[in-house]
Write a protein that holds these residues in place. Sequence first.
Motif, PDB file in Angstrom:
ATOM      1  N   ASP A  30       0.818  -1.207   0.000  1.00 42.17           N
ATOM      2  CA  ASP A  30       0.000   0.000   0.000  1.00 42.17           C
ATOM      3  C   ASP A  30       0.856   1.263   0.000  1.00 42.17           C
ATOM      4  O   ASP A  30       0.841   2.031  -0.956  1.00 42.17           O
ATOM      5  N   VAL A  31       1.630   1.463   1.045  1.00 42.32           N
ATOM      6  CA  VAL A  31       2.403   2.702   1.179  1.00 42.32           C
ATOM      7  C   VAL A  31       3.348   2.905  -0.006  1.00 42.32           C
ATOM      8  O   VAL A  31       3.382   3.981  -0.605  1.00 42.32           O
ATOM      9  N   TRP A  32       4.112   1.882  -0.351  1.00 43.64           N
ATOM     10  CA  TRP A  32       5.073   2.013  -1.453  1.00 43.64           C
ATOM     11  C   TRP A  32       4.402   2.119  -2.820  1.00 43.64           C
ATOM     12  O   TRP A  32       5.041   2.524  -3.788  1.00 43.64           O
ATOM     13  N   GLN A  33       3.118   1.783  -2.912  1.00 44.91           N
ATOM     14  CA  GLN A  33       2.418   1.818  -4.201  1.00 44.91           C
ATOM     15  C   GLN A  33       1.554   3.065  -4.376  1.00 44.91           C
ATOM     16  O   GLN A  33       0.929   3.236  -5.424  1.00 44.91           O
ATOM     17  N   ARG A  34       1.543   3.938  -3.394  1.00 51.24           N
ATOM     18  CA  ARG A  34       0.740   5.155  -3.513  1.00 51.24           C
ATOM     19  C   ARG A  34       1.231   5.980  -4.700  1.00 51.24           C
ATOM     20  O   ARG A  34       2.417   5.999  -5.012  1.00 51.24           O
ATOM     21  N   PRO A  35       0.313   6.672  -5.379  1.00 52.73           N
ATOM     22  CA  PRO A  35       0.681   7.372  -6.606  1.00 52.73           C
ATOM     23  C   PRO A  35       1.442   8.684  -6.419  1.00 52.73           C
ATOM     24  O   PRO A  35       1.981   9.211  -7.392  1.00 52.73           O
ATOM     25  N   GLY A  36       1.541   9.207  -5.222  1.00 50.91           N
ATOM     26  CA  GLY A  36       2.138  10.531  -5.021  1.00 50.91           C
ATOM     27  C   GLY A  36       3.626  10.612  -5.270  1.00 50.91           C
ATOM     28  O   GLY A  36       4.140  11.692  -5.587  1.00 50.91           O
ATOM     29  N   LEU A  37       4.345   9.506  -5.127  1.00 49.97           N
ATOM     30  CA  LEU A  37       5.794   9.472  -5.365  1.00 49.97           C
ATOM     31  C   LEU A  37       6.133   8.217  -6.149  1.00 49.97           C
ATOM     32  O   LEU A  37       5.526   7.166  -5.937  1.00 49.97           O
ATOM     33  N   ALA A  38       7.124   8.330  -7.003  1.00 54.38           N
ATOM     34  CA  ALA A  38       7.611   7.172  -7.747  1.00 54.38           C
ATOM     35  C   ALA A  38       8.450   6.297  -6.815  1.00 54.38           C
ATOM     36  O   ALA A  38       9.009   6.790  -5.822  1.00 54.38           O
TER      37      ALA A  38
END
Length: 108
Positions: A30-38
Amino acid sequence: MSTSPTPARQAFGDIAPALADYTDQMLFGDVWQRPGLAPRERSLITVASLVALYRVNELPFHLGKALDNGVSRDELIELITHLAFYSGWPTASSALPIARRVFEERGL
């Protein structure tokens, strides 16, 4: 779906299966897949945080993940050098042998 154990399962899944599940599902799922940062940006932030906070146990994994996410060896060394002036000389000088080992293991 891969049948090989995740890094979390390998590291502590035998003793803390719930934490391994949270790591796989919440942190990296979830956290690593959020769209706000690559992923590349997340890796730079994570490595910088680990170096600055002297979290040497997690550093090898995340240096490798940063390389996998497109951060170069030179960029990681520059990050560590830059942090010497902000998080302290000891944190940077402690991170360098770890980085050297990760680079050598990957033939970089």
